[in-house]
Design a protein around this motif. Structure first.
Motif, short mmCIF file in Angstrom:
data_model
loop_
_atom_site.label_atom_id
_atom_site.label_comp_id
_atom_site.label_asym_id
_atom_site.label_seq_id
_atom_site.Cartn_x
_atom_site.Cartn_y
_atom_site.Cartn_z
N VAL A 14 0.95 -1.32 -0.21
CA VAL A 14 -0.01 0.09 -0.03
C VAL A 14 0.87 1.31 0.09
CG1 VAL A 14 -1.89 -1.16 1.19
CG2 VAL A 14 -0.20 -0.02 2.26
N PRO B 46 -8.58 1.36 2.70
CA PRO B 46 -8.38 -0.16 2.18
C PRO B 46 -9.14 -0.44 0.70
CG PRO B 46 -8.78 -0.04 4.58
CD PRO B 46 -8.90 1.16 4.14
N ARG C 288 -9.27 -6.93 -0.96
CA ARG C 288 -9.67 -7.87 0.14
C ARG C 288 -8.85 -8.98 -0.08
NH1 ARG C 288 -16.27 -8.49 -0.82
NH2 ARG C 288 -15.30 -8.44 -2.77
N VAL D 237 -1.34 -7.12 3.60
CA VAL D 237 -1.12 -5.73 3.38
C VAL D 237 0.46 -5.49 3.93
CG1 VAL D 237 -1.48 -3.30 4.17
CG2 VAL D 237 -3.33 -4.98 3.69
N ALA E 117 -6.48 1.36 10.43
CA ALA E 117 -7.17 1.17 8.82
C ALA E 117 -7.27 -0.16 8.50
CB ALA E 117 -6.44 1.98 8.03
N TYR E 118 -6.13 -0.98 8.97
CA TYR E 118 -6.17 -2.60 8.58
C TYR E 118 -6.42 -3.56 9.79
CZ TYR E 118 -4.79 -0.59 4.13
OH TYR E 118 -4.77 0.05 2.95
N ARG F 150 -6.72 -7.43 9.59
CA ARG F 150 -6.08 -7.93 8.38
C ARG F 150 -4.74 -8.60 8.71
NH1 ARG F 150 -8.12 -4.90 3.75
NH2 ARG F 150 -6.45 -6.33 2.43
N LEU G 283 -0.84 -8.30 8.32
CA LEU G 283 0.04 -7.03 7.80
C LEU G 283 1.34 -7.56 8.07
CD1 LEU G 283 -1.83 -4.40 10.17
CD2 LEU G 283 -1.17 -4.11 7.79
N SER H 94 1.76 -9.62 11.41
CA SER H 94 0.52 -9.87 12.33
C SER H 94 0.54 -11.19 12.93
CB SER H 94 -0.64 -9.50 11.52
OG SER H 94 -0.60 -10.28 10.20
#
Length: 386
Positions: free
Chosen positions: A104, A152, A155, A159, A188-189, A192, A194, A229
């Motif tokens: 991103v 975002p 999907r 990220v 924001a994520y 998700r 990451l 993550s």
């Protein structure tokens, strides 16, 4: 700050005329003594395009060591300075193998290029239109689009993000001062998968991160940290040190390993762990793996009777209670003329201390100045081989 590229500049560089002009300008030395004359000749040949041609040639030369295999790429000076070294990006890409990845903050595409070699699909986005044009040229295998990193737009992707220090600002260790701000990016994520590149000096405790923090070094220098993550982390791992070399070697140590080590007097060697191990807080885990122990529980120097392969080891000749006078006397007695000084845990500046020692001998030695308990200690050591 470097040359301020425009979209028109990038389109010219991509054109047949631009490619031919780049080839001609690449024949110039463009070094400190010839640069003005070389640019003057380029201006006579290519008019207002001379500056962008010269800048592109010089940036490609700078990139050769940091990003091998990018000979035909386009760069900006800021993007090149902030880009991940190729070996580090390739290491991260291995952990993303087979995934669908969305970078991103793709900038000119250094991370995107590495991910494209291992990921199932790769998408890059950035808010800067000029860097996006460069990324499309540099990484044709990726889908590249313009988007705000904090909004975002995919999907079911991992990220990947690399928040930068603010343009024109000094390096910052405040997560909220990055661009985009790291706390905003994590919000924001939320939920998700990451992988977020960060400076290794950031205060990670302020983030409350519940995944893995990996600290990476390359050829002995700490380069970055990466937040992974929980779904991308190893089982039970919250801290990892990854030690890379340009020759392709990689080893890691994590906090899932044992960290029980003995308390003993100094052994035959002092071992200086790689900076990634120290920054990740894994000194005891590394020591336990290699049968070492600490000189002092609060100091990152290790000791033992052997040196792990690839580590810096200093064979102890003697130790003295630290003072400039006692150190000078001992080094003089040993005919020392050149000394390497390593310091941890005491307020000593090696650059200021070295000339005050007034050494005149013929021997090269190393000195490790540290603290054991409350006492300052200097270990006189044989220098490691170069």
């Amino acid at each position: 700050m470097g040359y301020a590229f425009t979209a028109e500049d990038v389109r010219f560089l991509q054109s047949p005329d631009g490619a031919a002009a780049l080839l001609e300008v690449d024949g110039c030395a463009l070094n400190a003594s010839t640069r003005l004359a070389d640019i003057g000749r380029a201006r006579r040949r290519f008019g207002s395009n001379a500056a962008v041609l010269a800048e592109t040639v010089m940036l490609r030369r700078k990139a050769a060591a940091k990003l091998p295999g990018t000979e035909g790429w386009f760069f900006t000076d800021d993007a090149l300075q902030q880009s991940t070294p190729g070996a580090v990006a390739a290491h991260r890409a291995q952990r993303l193998r087979g995934r669908n990845v969305h970078d991103v903050t793709c900038s000119i595409g250094a991370e995107l290029n590495a991910a494209a070699r291992t990921a199932a699909t790769v998408i890059g986005s950035d808010i800067d239109p000029v860097r996006l044009l460069m990324a499309r040229h540099n990484v044709p295998a990726a889908t590249v689009l313009r988007a705000d990193a904090l909004v975002p737009c995919t999907r079911d992707t991992v990220v990947l993000a690399d928040p930068a220090r603010r343009s024109g600002g000094r390096r910052t260790y405040d997560p909220a001062a990055l661009e985009p701000p790291l706390p905003d990016l994590l919000d924001a994520y939320a939920g998700r998968e990451l992988a977020v590149k960060c400076a290794p000096g950031l205060d990670f405790d302020r983030l409350g991160w519940d995944g893995e923090i990996e600290v990476v070094s390359l050829d002995g220098g700490v380069r970055e940290a990466c937040l992974w993550s929980p779904g991308l982390s190893g089982a039970g791992v919250t801290r990892r040190a990854s030690v890379l070399a340009s020759n392709g070697s990689v080893w890691t140590v994590t906090d899932a390993e044992a960290d029980e080590i003995p308390e003993r007097p100094p052994g035959r060697w002092i071992v200086d762990p790689d900076g990634a191990v120290v920054r990740a807080g894994l000194v005891r885990h590394y020591a336990a793996r290699h049968g070492l122990w600490q000189l002092d529980p609060r100091i990152a120097y290790l000791t033992g009777d052997s040196v792990p392969e690839g580590a810096r080891g200093f064979r102890i000749l003697d130790r003295v209670k630290y003072s400039e006078k006692s150190l000078r006397q001992e080094l003089t007695r040993r005919d020392c003329g050149v000394v390497e000084i390593l310091v941890r845990g005491v307020d000593v500046d090696p650059a200021a201390l070295r000339p005050r020692l007034k050494l005149r001998g013929s021997r090269s030695l190393s000195v490790v100045i540290t603290r054991i308990g409350r006492a300052g200690v200097a270990f006189i050591c044989e220098s490691p081989p170069v």
